[in-house]
Design a protein around this motif. Structure first.
Motif: not given
Ligand code: MF3
Ligand code: CO
Length: 231
Positions: A25-34
Motif C-alpha cells: 500500500l505504502v509503495a503504491e501510494k507513494t509512487k502514485e503521488l510522485g
C-alpha cells in the motif's frame, strides 16, 4: 504525500492482512503521488515502511508471514522524499477488539506527543519537549524508551538535533524559527529495556514482551509557535 500515504493505510488496514500488504500500500501510494519511500534501502533496510506490532518498539520489517490479528496494536512509520526533502511520521492502529490497557497506552502516547508539541515555540529549549512527555508518561505508570529518539529532518532523513524524550526541563538546544524535527516517543507498558532482533538487525523489541506504542509528527518551529508538517 506522507500524510496521504498514512491516510491510505488508515483506510485499508484490517485484521487478516500481512504487514507485506501494508508495505505494498505504502509503495503504491507513494509512487502514485510522485514521492520516494525513504526507508527502502536506507542503511540496508529492505522495505518501504516500518511496521511494528505489540512488543515491537520500532523498525519492524514488513513480511508475508506476519498477519494482523484481532487485538493487535501496530505502528506504521512512513517516511517520504519529495523534491529532495524528507518527511517522517507514524500512527498507531488498533486492530479489531484491543484490550483496554493497550488502547489506553495508544491514546496516552498520542497525548504525550501533543504535550510535547505544546512546548515547541521560538526560544524555548528542546529539553522541555522531552521533559513534559516523560513526566506525563511516568504519571500514567509507563516507561519512555531512552536509547532511541527523534531527529532533525530536512535534506536528510536524520539530522541534528537528537530529540530525546527523557530530558530535564530547561536543558538542550534553543528552538528557533525554521528548525524542523520529529517528535516520536516510544512509550512502554512495562520496562524501558529494549533489544534488537539478532536475525534482521533492525526490529527493536521490549525486553519483557510488554506492548509499546509510538506516534510521530514532523514539526516546524515558526515565528510564534509551531506548524505540524506531517502526522
Ligand atoms: N522512520 C524512522 C524514524 O522515525 C526511521 C526508520 S529507518 C528505516 O526515524 F530504515 F528503518 F526505515
Ligand atoms: Co523519525
Amino acid at each position: 504525500v506522507n500524510i496521504a500515504v498514512l491516510d491510505y493505510v488508515a483506510e485499508n488496514i484490517h485484521a487478516g492482512m500481512s504487514t507485506e500488504d501494508i508495505d505494498r500500500l505504502v509503495a503504491e501510494k507513494t509512487k502514485e503521488l510522485g514521492g520516494i519511500a525513504a526507508p527502502l534501502n536506507y542503511e540496508g533496510f529492505p522495505k518501504s515502511v516500518c511496521t511494528s506490532i505489540n512488543d515491537a518498539v520500532c523498525h519492524g520489517i514488513p513480511n508475508e508471514e506476519e498477519i494482523l490479528q484481532d487485538g493487535d496494536i501496530i505502528n506504521v512509520d512512513v517516511s517520504t522524499i519529495y523534491k529532495g526533502y524528507f518527511s517522517d511520521s507514524s500512527r498507531m492502529f488498533c486492530i479489531g477488539d484491543v484490550d483496554d490497557v493497550s488502547k489506553k497506552l495508544v491514546e496516552d502516547t498520542l497525548k504525550a506527543v501533543q504535550l510535547g508539541l505544546s512546548e515547541v515555540r521560538p526560544f524555548n529549549r528542546l529539553g522541555n519537549v522531552g521533559a513534559v512527555i516523560n513526566e506525563f508518561a511516568q504519571s500514567q505508570g509507563y516507561k519512555v524508551v531512552r536509547d532511541i529518539g527523534g531527529h532533525g529532518v530536512g535534506l536528510e532523513f536524520h539530522e541534528d538535533p537528537f530529540v530525546s524524550y527523557v530530558t530535564r526541563r530547561d536543558t538542550g538546544m534553543l528552538l528557533v524559527p525554521g528548525m524542523v524535527f520529529t517528535i516520536e516517543p516510544m512509550i512502554n507498558l512495562g520496562t524501558d529495556e529494549i533489544f534488537i532482533d539478532s536475525d534482521n538487525d533492525w526490529t527493536v523489541y521490549t525486553e519483557d514482551g510488554a506492548p509499546s506504542a509510538q506516534w510521530e509528527v514532523t514539526v516546524a518551529v515558526t515565528e510564534d509557535g509551531y506548524e505540524i508538517l506531517a502526522y
